[in-house]
Scaffold this motif. Structure first.
Motif, short mmCIF file in Angstrom:
data_model
loop_
_atom_site.label_atom_id
_atom_site.label_comp_id
_atom_site.label_asym_id
_atom_site.label_seq_id
_atom_site.Cartn_x
_atom_site.Cartn_y
_atom_site.Cartn_z
N TRP A 148 0.83 -1.21 0.00
CA TRP A 148 0.00 0.00 0.00
C TRP A 148 0.86 1.25 0.00
N GLU A 149 1.85 1.29 0.91
CA GLU A 149 2.72 2.46 1.01
C GLU A 149 3.50 2.65 -0.29
N PHE A 150 3.99 1.54 -0.84
CA PHE A 150 4.80 1.62 -2.07
C PHE A 150 3.96 2.18 -3.22
N LEU A 151 2.78 1.59 -3.42
CA LEU A 151 1.95 2.01 -4.56
C LEU A 151 1.37 3.41 -4.35
N ARG A 152 1.27 3.81 -3.09
CA ARG A 152 0.73 5.13 -2.82
C ARG A 152 1.70 6.22 -3.25
N TYR A 153 2.99 5.93 -3.13
CA TYR A 153 3.98 6.98 -3.39
C TYR A 153 4.81 6.76 -4.65
N VAL A 154 4.81 5.56 -5.20
CA VAL A 154 5.58 5.34 -6.43
C VAL A 154 4.60 5.27 -7.60
N LYS A 155 4.61 6.33 -8.38
CA LYS A 155 3.70 6.39 -9.53
C LYS A 155 4.54 6.52 -10.79
N PRO A 156 4.25 5.68 -11.81
CA PRO A 156 5.09 5.64 -13.01
C PRO A 156 5.32 7.02 -13.64
N LYS A 157 4.26 7.81 -13.75
CA LYS A 157 4.40 9.12 -14.39
C LYS A 157 5.39 9.99 -13.63
N GLN A 158 5.27 9.98 -12.30
CA GLN A 158 6.16 10.80 -11.47
C GLN A 158 7.60 10.31 -11.57
N GLN A 159 7.77 8.98 -11.71
CA GLN A 159 9.12 8.44 -11.82
C GLN A 159 9.77 8.89 -13.12
N VAL A 160 9.00 8.84 -14.21
CA VAL A 160 9.54 9.27 -15.51
C VAL A 160 9.91 10.75 -15.43
N LEU A 161 9.01 11.53 -14.84
CA LEU A 161 9.26 12.97 -14.72
C LEU A 161 10.51 13.22 -13.87
N SER A 162 10.64 12.47 -12.79
CA SER A 162 11.79 12.62 -11.91
C SER A 162 13.08 12.28 -12.66
N LEU A 163 13.03 11.19 -13.45
CA LEU A 163 14.22 10.79 -14.22
C LEU A 163 14.60 11.89 -15.21
N ILE A 164 13.61 12.44 -15.89
CA ILE A 164 13.89 13.49 -16.88
C ILE A 164 14.47 14.72 -16.18
N LEU A 165 13.90 15.08 -15.04
CA LEU A 165 14.38 16.27 -14.31
C LEU A 165 15.82 16.08 -13.83
N THR A 166 16.10 14.90 -13.26
CA THR A 166 17.46 14.65 -12.76
C THR A 166 18.45 14.69 -13.92
N PHE A 167 18.09 14.04 -15.03
CA PHE A 167 18.94 14.05 -16.22
C PHE A 167 19.14 15.50 -16.70
N GLY A 168 18.07 16.25 -16.71
CA GLY A 168 18.14 17.65 -17.16
C GLY A 168 19.06 18.47 -16.27
N PHE A 169 18.94 18.26 -14.93
CA PHE A 169 19.81 19.00 -14.01
C PHE A 169 21.27 18.66 -14.25
N LEU A 170 21.57 17.37 -14.46
CA LEU A 170 22.96 16.95 -14.69
C LEU A 170 23.50 17.56 -15.98
N MET A 171 22.69 17.48 -17.03
CA MET A 171 23.14 18.03 -18.33
C MET A 171 23.30 19.55 -18.22
N GLY A 172 22.30 20.18 -17.60
CA GLY A 172 22.34 21.64 -17.45
C GLY A 172 23.55 22.07 -16.63
N GLY A 173 23.81 21.33 -15.55
CA GLY A 173 24.94 21.66 -14.69
C GLY A 173 26.25 21.55 -15.44
N THR A 174 26.37 20.49 -16.23
CA THR A 174 27.61 20.29 -17.00
C THR A 174 27.77 21.40 -18.04
N TYR A 175 26.65 21.74 -18.68
CA TYR A 175 26.70 22.78 -19.70
C TYR A 175 27.14 24.11 -19.09
#
Lengths: 313, 393
Positions: free
Chosen positions: B13-40
Motif C-alpha cells: 500500500w505504502e509503495f503504490l501510494r507513493y511510487v507512480k510511473p508518471k512521477q518516476q519518468v518525470l523525476s528521471l527526466i528532471l534529474t537528467f536535465g539537471f545533470l546536463m544543465g549543470g555540465t553545460y
C-alpha cells in the motif's frame, strides 16, 4: 446455552487517575442489534475499543465466540469497526481504499474487489469508484467509511456513533443500511446519542454511566423496570381539578400542556383503570395513549435516578 | 491473516501510494536535465572552446604558433592597437595580446578570462622554445635535465584512485537521496494518517507493530526506487555527455568486485531500515510536522553520513574504522570504506550484525511508541510519557 459472540465479564479500565470503565459486564448474542448508550465520557468508546482488542482491560475478561468456539483473543478478521474518530485516505481512489481495508482484515483481494463493486453500486457510488475519496461529498465519504468497516463481511460489526454528523436523510439511510447488515447475518453492536434512532433500531439497549452499567434489556424491559409504561393525553370539555387526579392510584404526574390538554403519566398495573374511573365524570373529547420514549427513559436513567431502577444482573 | 501477509499488504500500500510511473519518468527526466544543465553551465564557465586573439609584437616571440591550443592568433601592428582594443570591448575579439621584448606581455580582455591559465601555459611553452633556440641546449637535452629522478614507489596500502573516490562520493550522495526521500515520505505518511484520523481504523485491523513494519519496508522500497531512478538518470547522463562532450569518468576497480557492491548495498539498506524505524516513531509523536520542534530529528540520519565523507580522506584511520563498525554511522561509513579501500571481511560482518541488532531494538521501541503515539490526537506526548510507554508497553 448458545455461546455469545462477545461476553464481557466485570471489566475495568483506568487511564491515569481517570476511571473509564468499572466492573462492566455485558453480552452480545449472535444476530442481535445491541445499542450501548450513555452520556459523553461515560466509557462507551473505551468499552468498544476493549471489545475489538485495541485496548486491554486492567481487570476482568472478555471472551469471544466469533467462530462458534470460545476464545480469549479477538480475531480482527471477524470484526468490523467504525471508529468515532473517522478518516480516510482522501488522495486515494475509493475502490482502492475499500480493498485495502478489507485486505487488512484478511479478505482476499479479488473477493474484496467484488464486494467493493457490489456495495458501491448498492450505495449509488459505482461510477465514483475510481475517484479520490476526497472528491466525494461528506455524506458519501461517510458511506465509504462505513463500507470500509463492513466490506469484509464481519461476524460482528462494532459501530461507534454511526449516526454522528449525519443529516436526517442520511440518518434514515444508515438506519436501513444497519438493518440490512443485520439481515445479511452480521451482529451489530453500536453506540449512539440519537435515542429516537436507537429506539427504532436496537433489539437491546445497554446504558452506561461513569463507566458503570446501569442495566440492559429490550425497550419493554426498560419501561417495565421504570414502571413508566404509559402516558395519556386527554382533552376534556371542562377544566378539571388536577389535585384529585394527581392523587389517583398509579398516577405519577399530571401536567397541563400549553394547548390546554392534560398529560398524565401512569405507572404500575391497574393505573389506567383507576384513572378512567376518576375522569368518567368529565366529558372526554379526545384520549390518546403515548408510550414513554427511550429518550425520556435515558434522561431519567443517566440523570441521577438510577437508584430507583431495578438493574438486571 | 498471517502477520507476514499483513506486513506485505501495508508495504504494498505504502509503495503504490507513493511510487507512480508518471512521477518516476518525470523525476528521471528532471534529474537528467539537471545533470546536463549543470555540465553545460560548468563548461560555459570554462570559456569558449576557441578564442580569437589579436597579437601585436609577435616578432618578440616567434615560436608562438598561430594555432596554439585553443587560441587562434591574428598578428597585427601597434598602429591598430586602439581599434583592436575596441573590438575586444565589442566582443569581436577574445583579447589583444601585446608582446614586448624581454619576454614580457600584456593582455587586454573585457574581464579576467577563464582561459587565462591556458594562454599562460602556451606562452610559457613558446618562451621556453624561443630561449632554447637562442641557447646551445637542444630540446632533448632540456627534457633530460628536467626529468624527475626515476623512483618507483611500491605502495603497501595504496590510496584510493580517482575512480574509487568518485564512486564513493556518488554512493554517499545516493545514500542521501534515499534518506531525504524516505524522510519526506515517512513524515507525509505518518502525520497525514494522524491528521486524517486513520489510525484507529488501521490499528483495529492489524497490530501497530505490523503496521509500522509494513510502513518501514514499503517506504524503504520507495527510497530504493528514488535511488535507482537517480542511478538511471546518471547512467543516461554519462552516455549522452560522452556522446556530446566526450566526457569520460573513470570507473572504480571495485565495480568488478560484485561482492563489495552487494555488501555496500546491504549495509545501506540496513541503514535505511534502521533510520526509517526511528523516524516513523518520531513522526508518530508529532501532531503537525511544520510546527513541531521534533522535526529537528530529521537531521540525525543526515548527520550520520558526515563522517563517511570525511572518511574518504583517510579510510583506514582508527576513528574511521570505529565509526565504520558502530551503528548507526556504519551504514554510511562502511560502504564508503568498502569502495575506496580494502576492508577485512570480519569488519563488514561485525558492522552488519551490530546494525541489525540495534535496528531490531529500535524497531521494537518504535513499535511501542508508534502504537500509542498514533492514537494520541490533539497534543504531542511528553518525553516522560514516551519513556513510560517504552517501559510499560
Amino acid at each position: 446455552m448458545a455461546l455469545p459472540l462477545v461476553g464481557v465479564d466485570s471489566v475495568s479500565k483506568t487511564f491515569g487517575r481517570v476511571r473509564a470503565v468499572e466492573a462492566f459486564s455485558m453480552e452480545v448474542g449472535a444476530g442481535e442489534l445491541v445499542a450501548l448508550v450513555g452520556p459523553n465520557g461515560a466509557g462507551k468508546t473505551t468499552m468498544l475499543r476493549m471489545i475489538i482488542g485495541m485496548l486491554r482491560p486492567d481487570s476482568g475478561r472478555i471472551a469471544y465466540g466469533l467462530d462458534g468456539s470460545p476464545s480469549e483473543s479477538v480475531d480482527s478478521g471477524r470484526i468490523g469497526y467504525l471508529p468515532e474518530e473517522r478518516g480516510l485516505y482522501t488522495d486515494v481512489p475509493v475502490r482502492r481504499v475499500l480493498i485495502y481495508f478489507a485486505a487488512l482484515r484478511g479478505m482476499g483481494r479479488p473477493e474484496a474487489a467484488r464486494q467493493a463493486s457490489h456495495w458501491l453500486d448498492r450505495l449509488d457510488l459505482g461510477d465514483r469508484a475510481g475517484e479520490p475519496v476526497g472528491s466525494l461529498s461528506k455524506g458519501n465519504q461517510q458511506k465509504v467509511q462505513f463500507l470500509s468497516a463492513i466490506l469484509h463481511r464481519p461476524v460482528l460489526a462494532v459501530l461507534d456513533e454511526p449516526f454522528s454528523g449525519l443529516d436526517p436523510l442520511n440518518q434514515e439511510f444508515f438506519l436501513d443500511l444497519i438493518r440490512e447488515l443485520r439481515a445479511s447475518g452480521t451482529t451489530v453492536l453500536f453506540s449512539a446519542h440519537q435515542m429516537q434512532l436507537v429506539e427504532r433500531l436496537a433489539d437491546r439497549v445497554i446504558v452506561i454511566r461513569e463507566g458503570e452499567s446501569l442495566g440492559q434489556g429490550t425497550l419493554e424491559d426498560w419501561r417495565r423496570r421504570w414502571r413508566t409504561g404509559l402516558r395519556l393525553r386527554l382533552r376534556l370539555r371542562e377544566t378539571p381539578d388536577l389535585a384529585p387526579l394527581r392523587s389517583t392510584p398509579g398516577v405519577r404526574d399530571v401536567q397541563e400542556t400549553p394547548e390546554g390538554d392534560l398529560e398524565v403519566a401512569l405507572e404500575g398495573d391497574g393505573a389506567l383503570g383507576h384513572l378512567l374511573q376518576d375522569i368518567s365524570r368529565y366529558h372526554i373529547l379526545e384520549l390518546r395513549t403515548e408510550e414513554v420514549t427511550l429518550h425520556e427513559i435515558y434522561l431519567r436513567a443517566v440523570g441521577g435516578e438510577a437508584g430507583t431502577m431495578e438493574v438486571e444482573a | 491473516m498471517s502477520q507476514a501477509r499483513s506486513v506485505a499488504e501495508v508495504a504494498r500500500w505504502e509503495f503504490l501510494r507513493y511510487v507512480k510511473p508518471k512521477q518516476q519518468v518525470l523525476s528521471l527526466i528532471l534529474t537528467f536535465g539537471f545533470l546536463m544543465g549543470g555540465t553545460y553551465i560548468a563548461r560555459l564557465a570554462g570559456g569558449p572552446s576557441e578564442v580569437d586573439l589579436a597579437v601585436i609584437g609577435g616578432e618578440h616571440l616567434p615560436t608562438l604558433s598561430d594555432g596554439a591550443g585553443r587560441f587562434r592568433m591574428a598578428h597585427s601592428s601597434s598602429q591598430h592597437e586602439n581599434r583592436l582594443r575596441q573590438e575586444v570591448e565589442e566582443r569581436k575579439l577574445g583579447g589583444l595580446l601585446l608582446l614586448r621584448p624581454g619576454g614580457q606581455g600584456q593582455l587586454y580582455a573585457r574581464q579576467d578570462p577563464p582561459w587565462r591559465a591556458d594562454l599562460e601555459r602556451e606562452l610559457h611553452a613558446a618562451s621556453v622554445m624561443h630561449r632554447l633556440a637562442e641557447s646551445a641546449v637542444s630540446p632533448q637535452e632540456l627534457a633530460a635535465l628536467n626529468a624527475p629522478f626515476p623512483l618507483d614507489v611500491m605502495e603497501i596500502a595504496p590510496r584510493a584512485g580517482r575512480g574509487e573516490r568518485i564512486a564513493a562520493i556518488v554512493a554517499l550522495s545516493l545514500v542521501l537521496v534515499g534518506l531525504f526521500t524516505g524522510i519526506g515520505y515517512i513524515f507525509a505518511s505518518v502525520t497525514g494518517e494522524k491528521q486524517n484520523r486513520l489510525s484507529e481504523q488501521v490499528v483495529s485491523a492489524i497490530p501497530a507493530q505490523t503496521w509500522i513494519d509494513g510502513k518501514i519496508l514499503g517506504l524503504s522500497a520507495v527510497s530504493m526506487v528514488a535511488v535507482l531512478n537517480t542511478v538511471a538518470a546518471g547512467l543516461l547522463y554519462l552516455a549522452v555527455s560522452r556522446g556530446i562532450w566526450g566526457t569520460v569518468i573513470p570507473l572504480p576497480t571495485t565495480v568488478e568486485r560484485a561482492e563489495l557492491l552487494v555488501a555496500a548495498l546491504l549495509l545501506i539498506l540496513l541503514g535505511y531500515l534502521f533510520w526509517f524505524a526511528f523516524l516513523t516513531a518520531v513522526a508518530a509523536l508529532m501532531e503537525d510536522p511544520h510546527t513541531s520542534t521534533r522535526n529537528q530529528f530529521i537531521f540525525l540520519p543526515i548527520l550520520s553520513t558526515v563522517p563517511a565523507f570525511i572518511a574518504l580522506t583517510d579510510p583506514t584511520a582508527a576513528w574511521v574504522r570505529a565509526l565504520g563498525l558502530l551503528p548507526p554511522t556504519s551504514a554510511a561509513v562502511m560502504p564508503a570504506r568498502l569502495l575506496i579501500t580494502e576492508v577485512p571481511w570480519w569488519e563488514v560482518g561485525l558492522a552488519s550484525v551490530l546494525l541489525v541488532a540495534l535496528g531490531l531494538v529500535v524497531r521494537r521501541g518504535a513499535g511501542k511508541i508508534f502504537r500509542l503515539g498514533m492514537l494520541m490526537y490533539g497534543k504531542e506526548p511528553s518525553w516522560g510519557e514516551v519513556r513510560k510507554w517504552l517501559r510499560e508497553a
